[in-house]
Design an enzyme around this catalytic site. Structure first.
Site, short mmCIF file in Angstrom:
data_model
loop_
_atom_site.label_atom_id
_atom_site.label_comp_id
_atom_site.label_asym_id
_atom_site.label_seq_id
_atom_site.Cartn_x
_atom_site.Cartn_y
_atom_site.Cartn_z
N PHE A 258 0.82 -1.21 0.00
CA PHE A 258 0.00 0.00 0.00
C PHE A 258 0.85 1.26 0.00
O PHE A 258 0.43 2.31 0.46
CB PHE A 258 -0.98 0.00 1.19
CG PHE A 258 -1.67 -1.32 1.38
CD1 PHE A 258 -2.53 -1.80 0.41
CD2 PHE A 258 -1.43 -2.10 2.50
CE1 PHE A 258 -3.15 -3.04 0.56
CE2 PHE A 258 -2.04 -3.34 2.66
CZ PHE A 258 -2.91 -3.81 1.68
N ILE A 648 -9.21 -4.56 -19.11
CA ILE A 648 -9.10 -5.34 -17.88
C ILE A 648 -8.51 -6.70 -18.23
O ILE A 648 -9.12 -7.51 -18.91
CB ILE A 648 -10.48 -5.48 -17.21
CG1 ILE A 648 -11.05 -4.09 -16.87
CG2 ILE A 648 -10.37 -6.34 -15.95
CD1 ILE A 648 -10.15 -3.21 -16.01
N PRO A 651 -10.60 -9.98 -15.06
CA PRO A 651 -11.70 -9.38 -14.30
C PRO A 651 -11.77 -9.86 -12.86
O PRO A 651 -12.32 -9.17 -12.01
CB PRO A 651 -12.95 -9.81 -15.07
CG PRO A 651 -12.50 -10.45 -16.32
CD PRO A 651 -11.03 -10.75 -16.22
N GLN A 657 -8.99 -6.11 -6.76
CA GLN A 657 -8.30 -4.85 -6.51
C GLN A 657 -9.30 -3.74 -6.19
O GLN A 657 -9.08 -2.93 -5.29
CB GLN A 657 -7.51 -4.44 -7.77
CG GLN A 657 -6.25 -5.21 -7.96
CD GLN A 657 -5.09 -4.47 -7.33
OE1 GLN A 657 -5.02 -4.33 -6.11
NE2 GLN A 657 -4.20 -3.97 -8.14
N VAL A 722 -5.40 -0.71 -12.10
CA VAL A 722 -6.55 -0.56 -11.20
C VAL A 722 -6.17 -0.51 -9.72
O VAL A 722 -7.02 -0.59 -8.86
CB VAL A 722 -7.58 -1.70 -11.42
CG1 VAL A 722 -8.25 -1.57 -12.76
CG2 VAL A 722 -6.93 -3.07 -11.26
N GLU A 724 -5.06 1.91 -7.72
CA GLU A 724 -5.50 3.05 -6.90
C GLU A 724 -6.95 3.45 -7.16
O GLU A 724 -7.66 3.86 -6.25
CB GLU A 724 -4.63 4.30 -7.10
CG GLU A 724 -3.28 4.11 -7.71
CD GLU A 724 -2.19 3.69 -6.75
OE1 GLU A 724 -2.17 4.18 -5.62
OE2 GLU A 724 -1.35 2.86 -7.14
#
Lengths: 757, 345
Positions: A258, A648, A651, A657, A722, A724
């Site tokens: 993170f 994507i 998926p 995420q 994807v 954030e």
């Protein structure tokens, strides 16, 4: 104004693996415990354990360390402190990592000066972990205490414009028009101050380093918890004058990052220093408390003024932010720019400043800067929509940008409008009563529905990969990237399998070793795009070699076919024009007599496209809250998160995420705050019991929608990332829903029950 | 954590003898708090008397109609015991509102009584704390103190007793059975924990060497009218900001008997017998509940404003009492104990 035209997603073939919800290839290893994390690796010889001692004071100087008392304990090998740590590299630049901000990086154990509470001041090395921990607990250290200041609000007057110097930092956009005049004259206006406090990333896995001292000169295998092994290696090589061979950094699995693992943390410095000094294998693991001793999302104060005309068109837009930084580095984030990207206004003013306090340097935390600015601006936009008498969703659509006003560039793609429409339909937004306090559930609880939008960079970094196709037909692809749980292992396997038309089982992707081709730290949502493109490139290079070999075969059906006119499907190379002209890759390998075919691949940003276009992912978040007004309790009962982030790749992992991002946004909205005691200059809730993040019972229905975009300009593989975007919009949408439920506009996070009493 | 020796006792008197024959010894029950505190270097026992083999795990009916909870029965076994669920659903639900299943599986009833405060400063050796180190001062008086108390505090300590279970035991007027070097005795639950005064280092009234052997519940379990309302910063695994355990005996809309206690607000589970008396013989009504709530917090003292400081607990506590009394009076039958409590719909 140019308008981007949404194109429908490409038709996919059954044989395609990209775009399919494929399980994580590393999943079985993770759930069975076979996956090894930094503190779990064995070493060749005996292992010693280092335990870190941290400062109880926030500012001052160490006057004495009674190391002799501790060294007298049998089994204690050494006590390292500023008194005996040898001097390594001299210049600041040697301590700067890839994502270091401007200023002088912290050098562990170099000086007796204390610059922040919990500063590491000593490392006790002993035969066992328990002994090292005990010895550390009895190590007496004397301090000369000086007056500290950790109160950001007391140093507002000392704010200065945030300097450049950190990769990816965008200074605030230039002002336009006459903000003050436009604001004064506009019929509808709001002004608000928004606050959030320090938050710590708190990944489940503690920072840890195991140094395997190989007994061959200074050769070490350094197992480190990080979001980027190459970044750690470069840092160590510069400080300790090591070769890449001597400092091999390995990070196969990362138990969450993170952002906390973007920069090399001090335990890796301490472990490597101790191993070099003692010529011995050493392990150093942080405690949960020590996880609060370095970077964090900075405490930030924001002010917004926005005004619209009678029709609801924004006429004035001002967003100012003041964030904390340490005394020694300028931690910068892009905070205010996003507001100007999402909303157009003829008159704008943006400002972003820092003030120094006596804490460690803040560090990127999921959607750094954007999460900060987004909460404030999406709350303010929401507030103005009510003032202008518009539905909050209609108001956003009315002020939709079709090009990026901050840089006057078209977007490579932007289907935020479709996110709004699809999200609203899924949520049932048209059933909303616009009046605050107008909706209740069957138990009498106040119900609120809120919306917010989000925006993040679709960025790309330089990355490299290597592909090796062995004679038995197995493809192994590697890159020194990272998987902090994002799904990198599986999507890169998909990319390689897709590119060479091989089944997933025939492909292995490995990562996290500096002996592999270099990759950037895993952050900024750029891994899928950057490393994915490098993997594709490496596999294509192997494909080109295969085609050449195929064409050398007797009576090759692929004679004269260019690589661009060939396709790799179902283990065969086929001519696009006539797919019956086909050769099995297994046959090519057999005929070639080669034991392997290998190639390097690389990828990087396209500088011309970067100059011409604005590249972003977007999302629209719809939230339902239920509020027990008497007790101030808030429950987020429903979230729809509609995301437009290019193609994507998977998926399933992408949805995970976005689910994780949604929970993160909820956590920021409802719970997260590191309690700073300004008298002690110390964070006080430094454990999982008191630093609250959601539990399962806090999370209810979350719907994820992907609005796919075809975008070959933002990325050669059409991917925007994807990592954030999923958390953006969530925090503000919750605050907006709480307003709709209660009529109370809360501008300070987190939304604890006391704020609604 | 320091080095220590460990003895496994097999009987209560043996445990008492073992502990009293060692300097710096402590009893080890489930270890869910003590071992943490040892890892934090807060507790530094040089000897542990392990109670794991003591035959004190039973839950048995008493001749007077009450129920005896063995001190070494786990919190989980107690909460899910059929007699507890049936006759003392308040206790069952209160236990289940605390900690996590893993902790409740290990934590013992005796240990629950003796768990120490979760005040941030108590847990951080770098900070002054009178409870941890008498005479050093109280950092919570002016610092962030969201977790701290507003009732019965002193200038030397505003820490809270963190247990959920104890709040119900206070409302149920349980009796604690202890065994010490001088034999056995009983302690009324109200007298078991103490207020900080000038000696916040003492959490309870146990004498040196005394061991909790059982907790006796009186016959009345308020199974028809009860509530445990726990308000906290997340839905599970968080200590109460304010909690209220209520047991009522009702006759129609008239309250015949009322017992309630509060958690998260004081150095002990907080009971106010005058406030209880205000309810008895009265018709249940929101006005009455508000008067009762006002009485309980009449002498409360908050320590600073804003989310990090605890003055909000006074208003929140009043509202929690009103809600908990309302819930208790309105319930017509026992709610499903598997469903988490009313504060978190």
């Amino acid at each position: 104004m140019s308008q981007t035209i949404a194109t429908p997603p490409t038709v996919r073939l059954d044989s395609d693996v990209i775009g399919k919800p494929i399980n994580r290839t590393d999943g079985p290893a993770k759930v069975s415990g076979a996956a090894k994390y930094a503190a779990e690796f064995g070493v060749t010889g005996p292992l010693w354990y280092g335990y870190i001692v941290n400062s109880p004071v926030a500012k001052g100087k160490i006057t004495k360390i009674h190391a002799d008392e501790v060294l007298a304990i049998p089994g204690v090998q050494q006590v390292f402190s500023h008194e005996n740590v040898p001097s390594f590299a001299w210049f600041d630049r040697s301590y700067k990592d890839d994502v270091a901000p401007g200023g002088s990086p912290f050098r562990p154990l170099h000086e007796p000066e204390i610059m922040f509470s919990l500063q590491p001041v000593a490392l006790v090395v002993a035969d066992t972990f328990e002994l090292a921990r005990y010895a550390a607990s009895v190590l007496r250290i004397e301090y000369e205490v000086e007056k500290h200041n950790t109160d950001l609000e007391s140093v507002i007057d000392e704010a200065y414009d945030a300097p450049k110097g950190k990769t990816g930092f965008m200074p605030p956009p230039k002002p336009k028009g006459d903000m003050d005049k436009a604001y004064q004259e506009a019929p509808h206006k709001i002004a608000g101050e928004y606050i959030h406090h320090a938050q710590h990333q708190n990944p489940m896995e503690m920072f840890a380093t195991t140094v395997d001292w190989l007994g061959d000169g200074k050769k070490m295998k350094i197992y480190d918890k990080t979001q980027g092994a190459p970044n750690v290696q470069q840092y160590l090589m510069k400080i300790f004058s090591l070769s890449s061979d001597e400092a091999r950094v390995i990070s196969k699995f990362t138990g969450g990052g993170f952002g906390s693992g973007l920069r090399p943390q001090y335990q890796v410095f301490l472990a490597v220093m101790a191993a070099l000094e003692l010529e011995h294998s050493v392990r150093v693991v942080m405690t949960r408390t020590q996880m609060f001793s370095f970077g964090h999302r900075p405490h930030t104060l924001q002010k917004l003024r926005i005004a619209s005309d009678d029709l609801g068109h924004i006429q004035a837009l001002e967003h100012k932010a003041l964030a904390e930084t340490s005394q020694f580095e300028n931690a910068t984030e892009t905070v205010v720019n996003w507001t100007g990207i999402l909303y157009n206004s003829p008159n704008t003013n943006f400002d972003y400043q820092l003030s120094k306090i006596d804490v460690f340097t803040p560090l990127d935390m999921r959607a750094p800067g954007a999460a900060t600015g987004n909460f404030a601006s999406e709350s303010a936009i929401d507030e103005l929509s009510y003032k202008a008498g518009k539905d909050p969703l209609d108001f956003r659509l009315l002020n939709y940008t079709y090009s990026d006003p901050t840089e006057n560039k078209p977007f490579t793609s932007k289907r935020l409008d479709d996110c709004y429409h699809e999200g609203a339909a899924r949520f049932g937004w048209d059933q909303r009563n616009p009046e605050p306090r107008s909706m209740r559930d069957e138990k009498g609880m106040l119900v609120g529905w809120g919306v917010a939008a989000g925006c993040w960079d679709a960025s790309m970094q330089k990355a490299a990969a290597k592909a090796v196709l062995s004679a038995d037909g197995h493809l192994t692809v590697s890159s020194a990237t990272n998987d902090q749980g994002a799904g990198t292992y599986v999507i890169m396997t998909q990319m390689a399998a897709q590119t060479l038309g091989l089944p997933m089982q025939q492909v292995t992707f490995s990562l996290g070793d500096t002996n592999m081709p270099a990759a950037p730290v895993q952050g900024g949502s750029w891994t899928a795009n950057s490393v994915g493109a490098a993997v594709k490139d490496a596999c294509q290079e192997v494909g080109k070699k295969l085609l050449k070999l195929a064409q050398k075969m007797d009576d090759s059906p692929l004679a004269g076919v260019d690589f661009e006119d060939a396709q790799f499907v179902d283990g065969h190379i086929r001519a696009n024009e006539d797919i019956t002209r086909s050769v099995a890759i297994a046959d090519i390998l057999a005929a070639s007599g080669e034991d392997k075919i290998e190639a390097d691949g690389k990828a990087g940003p396209n500088p011309i496209n970067q100059l011409k276009y604005s590249m972003h992912s977007h999302n629209a978040v719809f939230v339902e809250v239920k509020v027990d007004e008497d007790l101030g309790t808030i429950h987020v009962t429903r979230v729809v998160n509609a995301v437009a982030a290019g193609r994507i790749m998977n998926p399933k992992t992408a949805r995970s995420q976005v689910l994780g991002g949604t929970v993160w946004g909820l956590s920021m909205a409802m719970m997260e705050e590191t309690y700073l005691n300004n008298e002690l200059g110390r964070y006080m809730n430094h454990n999982y019991a008191e630093y609250h993040i959601p539990v399962n019972a806090d999370i209810h229905k979350i719907d994820v929608i992907f609005v796919e975009e075809e975008d070959d300009i933002a990325s050669p593989i059409g991917v925007k990332g994807v990592g954030e975007i999923g958390m953006l919009g969530v925090t503000a949408a919750i605050a907006n829903a709480v307003y709709h439920a209660t009529g109370k506009r809360v501008r300070e996070l987190p939304l604890t029950s006391d704020k609604l009493l | 954590m320091n080095s220590f020796t460990l003895t496994q006792a097999t009987a209560a008197d043996e445990a008492v003898r073992d502990l009293t024959s060692h300097d710096g010894a402590a009893y080890l029950g489930g270890g869910t708090n003590l071992v943490d505190l040892m890892k934090y270097n807060l507790e530094r026992p040089t000897h542990l008397t392990s109670l794991g083999l003591l035959p004190l795990t039973d839950i048995t009916s008493l001749p007077d109609g009450g129920l005896r909870l063995g001190a070494l029965a786990t919190n989980a076994d107690t909460a899910w015991h059929p007699e507890v669920e049936k006759r003392y659903p308040l206790l069952s639900q209160t236990i289940l509102a605390g900690a996590t299943p893993q902790l409740r599986n290990a934590a013992t009833n005796g240990g629950n009584l003796n768990q120490r405060t979760r005040c941030y400063y108590f847990y951080d050796l770098a900070t002054p704390c009178n409870k941890r180190e008498p005479g050093t001062g109280c950092s919570a008086l002016t610092g962030p103190n969201r977790v701290c108390g507003v009732l019965g505090t002193s200038e030397s300590c505003i820490a809270t007793q963190p247990s959920d279970m104890c709040v119900a035991l206070a409302a149920l007027e349980a009796v604690v059975r202890v065994q010490g070097p001088d034999g056995e005795r009983t302690i009324k639950f109200d007298d078991y924990h103490r207020l900080p005064g000038d000696h916040p280092e003492k959490d309870n009234t146990l004498k040196p060497g005394e061991l909790v052997t059982a907790i006796d519940l009186p016959e009345e379990g308020y199974a028809d009218h009860f509530t445990y309302l726990k308000l906290r910063d997340r839905s599970s695994y968080a200590f109460a900001l304010v909690s209220v355990a209520v047991g009522l005996k009702m006759n129609g809309n008239t309250i015949e008997k009322a017992r309630f206690a509060l958690g998260g607000v004081a150095h002990k589970p907080w009971r106010d017998q005058e406030a209880e008396k205000m309810l008895e013989g009265q018709t249940a009504s929101p006005d009455l509940f508000r008067q009762v709530a006002a009485k309980v917090f009449a002498e409360a003292k908050g320590y600073g404003e804003g989310s990090l400081h605890n003055s909000f607990k006074i208003e929140l506590g009043k509202r929690a009492i009103v809600r908990a009394l309302k819930q208790s009076t309105e319930m017509s039958q026992v709610v499903n104990p598997n469903v988490f409590l009313n504060s978190n719909p």
